[in-house]
Design a protein around this motif. Structure first.
Motif, PDB file in Angstrom:
ATOM      1  N   GLY A  19       0.829  -1.202   0.000  1.00  0.00           N
ATOM      2  CA  GLY A  19       0.000   0.000   0.000  1.00  0.00           C
ATOM      3  C   GLY A  19       0.863   1.251   0.000  1.00  0.00           C
ATOM      4  N   ILE A  20       0.236   2.390   0.255  1.00  0.00           N
ATOM      5  CA  ILE A  20       0.916   3.679   0.311  1.00  0.00           C
ATOM      6  C   ILE A  20       1.488   3.884   1.702  1.00  0.00           C
ATOM      7  CG2 ILE A  20       0.566   6.177   0.185  1.00  0.00           C
ATOM      8  CD1 ILE A  20      -1.724   5.575  -1.802  1.00  0.00           C
ATOM      9  N   VAL A  21       2.699   4.403   1.788  1.00  0.00           N
ATOM     10  CA  VAL A  21       3.318   4.666   3.083  1.00  0.00           C
ATOM     11  C   VAL A  21       2.437   5.628   3.884  1.00  0.00           C
ATOM     12  CG1 VAL A  21       5.310   5.681   4.262  1.00  0.00           C
ATOM     13  CG2 VAL A  21       5.648   4.251   2.248  1.00  0.00           C
ATOM     14  N   VAL A  28      -1.399  11.831  -8.111  1.00  0.00           N
ATOM     15  CA  VAL A  28      -2.106  10.917  -9.018  1.00  0.00           C
ATOM     16  C   VAL A  28      -2.425  11.692 -10.294  1.00  0.00           C
ATOM     17  CG1 VAL A  28      -4.114   9.444  -9.333  1.00  0.00           C
ATOM     18  CG2 VAL A  28      -3.072   9.660  -7.064  1.00  0.00           C
ATOM     19  N   SER A  29      -1.735  11.375 -11.401  1.00  0.00           N
ATOM     20  CA  SER A  29      -1.843  12.160 -12.628  1.00  0.00           C
ATOM     21  C   SER A  29      -2.444  11.363 -13.771  1.00  0.00           C
ATOM     22  CB  SER A  29      -0.455  12.663 -13.054  1.00  0.00           C
ATOM     23  OG  SER A  29       0.133  13.475 -12.060  1.00  0.00           O
ATOM     24  N   GLY A  30      -3.067  12.067 -14.705  1.00  0.00           N
ATOM     25  CA  GLY A  30      -3.616  11.430 -15.894  1.00  0.00           C
ATOM     26  C   GLY A  30      -4.540  12.379 -16.624  1.00  0.00           C
ATOM     27  N   ASN A  31      -4.853  12.046 -17.873  1.00  0.00           N
ATOM     28  CA  ASN A  31      -5.779  12.894 -18.606  1.00  0.00           C
ATOM     29  C   ASN A  31      -7.215  12.561 -18.212  1.00  0.00           C
ATOM     30  OD1 ASN A  31      -5.081  10.448 -20.051  1.00  0.00           O
ATOM     31  ND2 ASN A  31      -6.367  11.176 -21.708  1.00  0.00           N
ATOM     32  N   PRO A  32      -8.179  13.389 -18.556  1.00  0.00           N
ATOM     33  CA  PRO A  32      -9.569  13.170 -18.138  1.00  0.00           C
ATOM     34  C   PRO A  32     -10.103  11.804 -18.564  1.00  0.00           C
ATOM     35  CG  PRO A  32      -9.303  15.385 -19.008  1.00  0.00           C
ATOM     36  CD  PRO A  32      -8.025  14.671 -19.293  1.00  0.00           C
ATOM     37  N   ASN A 182       4.437   9.072  -7.089  1.00  0.00           N
ATOM     38  CA  ASN A 182       3.765   9.459  -8.326  1.00  0.00           C
ATOM     39  C   ASN A 182       3.086   8.237  -8.937  1.00  0.00           C
ATOM     40  OD1 ASN A 182       4.906  12.025  -8.113  1.00  0.00           O
ATOM     41  ND2 ASN A 182       6.707  11.436  -9.294  1.00  0.00           N
ATOM     42  N   ILE A 183       1.768   8.336  -9.145  1.00  0.00           N
ATOM     43  CA  ILE A 183       1.013   7.290  -9.814  1.00  0.00           C
ATOM     44  C   ILE A 183       0.358   7.908 -11.039  1.00  0.00           C
ATOM     45  CG2 ILE A 183      -0.896   5.654  -9.646  1.00  0.00           C
ATOM     46  CD1 ILE A 183      -0.431   5.505  -6.651  1.00  0.00           C
ATOM     47  N   MET A 203       7.742   5.899  -5.381  1.00  0.00           N
ATOM     48  CA  MET A 203       7.148   5.823  -4.065  1.00  0.00           C
ATOM     49  C   MET A 203       8.283   5.762  -3.048  1.00  0.00           C
ATOM     50  SD  MET A 203       3.952   5.999  -3.115  1.00  0.00           S
ATOM     51  CE  MET A 203       3.159   5.470  -4.621  1.00  0.00           C
ATOM     52  N   ARG A 204       8.476   6.828  -2.350  1.00  0.00           N
ATOM     53  CA  ARG A 204       9.570   6.893  -1.391  1.00  0.00           C
ATOM     54  C   ARG A 204       9.396   5.861  -0.281  1.00  0.00           C
ATOM     55  NH1 ARG A 204       9.569  13.506  -0.997  1.00  0.00           N
ATOM     56  NH2 ARG A 204      10.531  13.887  -3.033  1.00  0.00           N
ATOM     57  N   LYS A 205      10.507   5.354   0.199  1.00  0.00           N
ATOM     58  CA  LYS A 205      10.574   4.394   1.310  1.00  0.00           C
ATOM     59  C   LYS A 205      10.031   3.021   0.945  1.00  0.00           C
ATOM     60  CE  LYS A 205       9.975   8.033   4.803  1.00  0.00           C
ATOM     61  NZ  LYS A 205       9.155   8.481   5.970  1.00  0.00           N
ATOM     62  N   GLN A 206       9.752   2.766  -0.355  1.00  0.00           N
ATOM     63  CA  GLN A 206       9.191   1.484  -0.757  1.00  0.00           C
ATOM     64  C   GLN A 206       9.925   0.905  -1.957  1.00  0.00           C
ATOM     65  OE1 GLN A 206       5.053   3.161  -0.785  1.00  0.00           O
ATOM     66  NE2 GLN A 206       4.529   1.046  -0.304  1.00  0.00           N
ATOM     67  N   ASP A 207       9.971  -0.421  -1.968  1.00  0.00           N
ATOM     68  CA  ASP A 207      10.465  -1.157  -3.131  1.00  0.00           C
ATOM     69  C   ASP A 207       9.248  -1.516  -3.966  1.00  0.00           C
ATOM     70  OD1 ASP A 207      11.863  -2.638  -4.948  1.00  0.00           O
ATOM     71  OD2 ASP A 207      12.119  -4.382  -3.653  1.00  0.00           O
ATOM     72  N   ILE A 208       9.084  -0.861  -5.118  1.00  0.00           N
ATOM     73  CA  ILE A 208       7.859  -1.015  -5.898  1.00  0.00           C
ATOM     74  C   ILE A 208       8.163  -1.590  -7.274  1.00  0.00           C
ATOM     75  CG2 ILE A 208       6.648   0.858  -4.731  1.00  0.00           C
ATOM     76  CD1 ILE A 208       7.384   2.622  -7.186  1.00  0.00           C
TER      77      ILE A 208
END
Length: 242
Positions: A19-21, A28-32, A182-183, A203-208
């Protein structure tokens, strides 16, 4: 090991190594139309339903009824009840845009935070957030201030960011560096409609897992498919895992 907050999205939490820390701020980015707002709704709904964690939804673009209808469209029929009980606090555009400046809006939020414990927050969106400010420098300064306020109040937060490009921009904005993760939500056209994908870029502090994974939006919200080998980003294909 770090403590994490589960998003409630099947497949995504595995990609995030749980999950998220906790107490982090994620862009959370993206087009409409890529599913960003549904992701935010699902994130808060999961917090209440599965973990007894209260949430806050701040929208500069929609009213409370629009948000409720979006939640119900993917099967979260109890969203309205959660709002009525105070488990989810909704600040819609009629509330946020009536304030004259950012400090007034934030002071209003902080007053409401006092005496009530919230765990999760969604801001939708940073594009409208920027309307409070006269220039880019002021916008970035207050974004950092706002992020600090969220962390001081113990909130694990999603900040939704609209972008015009189908794929993530090659020029990385400063907001990417001010957030802990950043997602990206991506969609590509096909003969039958669109294919949707998700990419956890940081994702800081995580191995993703930083691969790009297919996803769907349906009853129950978003589902991410981890077995992504062989999929095409431009053509139609069978649903991964089937």
């Amino acid at each position: 090991m770090v403590d994490v907050t589960e998003t409630g999205v099947d497949g995504l939490d595995s990609i995030l190594n749980g999950g998220i820390v906790e107490n982090s701020t994620v862009l959370v980015s993206g087009n409409p139309g890529t599913g960003k707002s549904i992701f935010g709704i699902q994130y808060l709904h999961t917090g209440v339903k599965e973990f007894d964690e209260k949430g806050i939804y701040i929208s500069f673009e929609e009213n409370a009824e629009d948000i409720r209808q979006a939640a119900e469209s993917v099967g979260f029929e109890d969203w309205g009840e959660m709002v009525e009980r105070g488990d989810i606090k909704v600040y819609d555009k009629s509330t946020m845009l009536r304030e004259e400046d950012f400090n007034t809006a934030i002071d209003r939020l902080l007053q409401d935070f006092a005496g009530t414990t919230y765990d999760r927050l969604v801001l939708d969106s940073l594009t409208m957030f920027s309307l409070f400010f006269d220039d880019e420098k002021e916008n970035r300064t207050y974004l950092l201030k706002f992020s600090d306020i969220l962390k001081k109040n113990g909130l694990t937060s999603l900040l939704i960011n609209e972008q015009g490009a189908v794929f993530p921009e090659t020029e990385i904005g400063l907001e990417n560096f001010l957030t802990d993760g950043n997602i990206y939500f991506i969609q590509t056209p096909t003969d039958n409609g669109v294919n949707r994908y998700i990419w956890v870029a940081k994702m800081r502090k995580q191995d993703i897992n930083t691969d790009i994974f297919p996803m769907e939006i349906g009853e129950g919200g978003i589902t991410v498919y981890e077995r992504a080998g062989g999929f095409s980003m431009m053509g139609s294909e069978e649903r991964p895992g089937f």
